[in-house]
Design an enzyme around this catalytic site. Sequence first.
Site, short mmCIF file in Angstrom:
data_model
loop_
_atom_site.label_atom_id
_atom_site.label_comp_id
_atom_site.label_asym_id
_atom_site.label_seq_id
_atom_site.Cartn_x
_atom_site.Cartn_y
_atom_site.Cartn_z
N SER A 49 0.80 -1.23 0.00
CA SER A 49 0.00 0.00 0.00
C SER A 49 0.83 1.27 0.00
CB SER A 49 -0.94 0.02 1.21
OG SER A 49 -0.21 -0.05 2.43
N ASP A 338 -3.38 8.34 8.01
CA ASP A 338 -4.29 7.47 8.76
C ASP A 338 -3.46 6.73 9.80
OD1 ASP A 338 -3.02 5.35 7.42
OD2 ASP A 338 -4.63 5.11 5.95
N HIS A 341 -0.54 4.80 7.40
CA HIS A 341 0.17 5.37 6.26
C HIS A 341 0.54 6.83 6.50
CE1 HIS A 341 -2.48 2.13 4.67
NE2 HIS A 341 -1.36 1.79 4.05
#
Length: 363
Positions: A49, A338, A341
């Site tokens: 990600s 978040d 991340h």
Amino acid sequence: MKSLFQMLLSLRLQIIYFCYFIAIILQHVSSKSLPNNETVPAVFVFGDSIVDPGNNNYINTIVKCNFPPYGRDFDGGIPTGRFSNGLVPSDIIAEKFGVKKVLPAYLDPNIQLQDLLTGVSFASGGAGYDPLTSQIMFVKSLSDQLDMFKEYKKKVEEAVGEKKREEIVSKSIYIVCIGSDDIANTYAQTPFRRIQYDIPSYTDFLLSEASKFLQELYGLGGRRIGVFSIPAIGCVPSQRTINGGKHRECLNSSNQAAQLFNSKLFFKMKALGKEHSDARFVYLDSYNPFVDIIQNASKYGFNEIDKGCCGTGDIEVGILCNPLMNTCSNRSDYVFWDSYHPTEKTYYVLSSLVLDNKIKDFF
């Protein structure tokens, strides 16, 4: 006399070559800082990600972020599937090598030939070196990502021919950024893996999978390959919340596992470089710069190091960070977007700390 079909085909190929050479010229202008006036035709990225620009939008998984508030600071405030408020390292790295400012997702159905010629990201949020990591999340494994690269090569060869395809593949930059989910999620949350392995043997297993991938990538033509180490994953907000106790301290066990794997990866990269003298295998240390950002946040202009900007900042990530959540107004003060991340600003700082002094090693 040529048929209409032959004339149209010839015109199409001329347009393709024209676009390709214009891209090379533009890229050369922006690549003056590269060693020995080198030019890089394309950048290809594999991973999770951290470097997924939206591939997960097009597969059946819950690991998605193609909704607000993700992308709040992207061009036009568009939630593209990047796990951040803006750009991610795959984009920033492509710009650092003078290729382009945004590296698209390979699975984007609207991707254009010119995008393909200058590079794409095959990364899939939730993937890991451990095949089980990708299976748990129903995302594209490293093996799947290599299959996409093989498909990519065929598409490009059909468009511009074998010679140009070989030139693109051999001279491009390859970046691998993966492994955090193996430690933070698969090993920490899956009893099966903890029964099978202790930390030393699990990191050996991860290294074996990493080595296998890198050998395959070399076999497919990759010659300028950079691999990011696993960062201090125990210091991300969600890990602090779940396992950091009352004071939400960094999880030392996860950080120690990352350091152990990183030390093994460092020596493996050196060994691969000796084994394949025609290639460059570049170890990219993200662990220590990441720790420095957290420990010396004010030096980099940050005030908040242990909470994300989205919601409470303690646990929200992915579908938990959604349009119903409030987000901070001072995003540049936050290390994290978040609970897992970083913000775009952090990605810029970290990418510079990791890569700027290593660019020369790719050539």
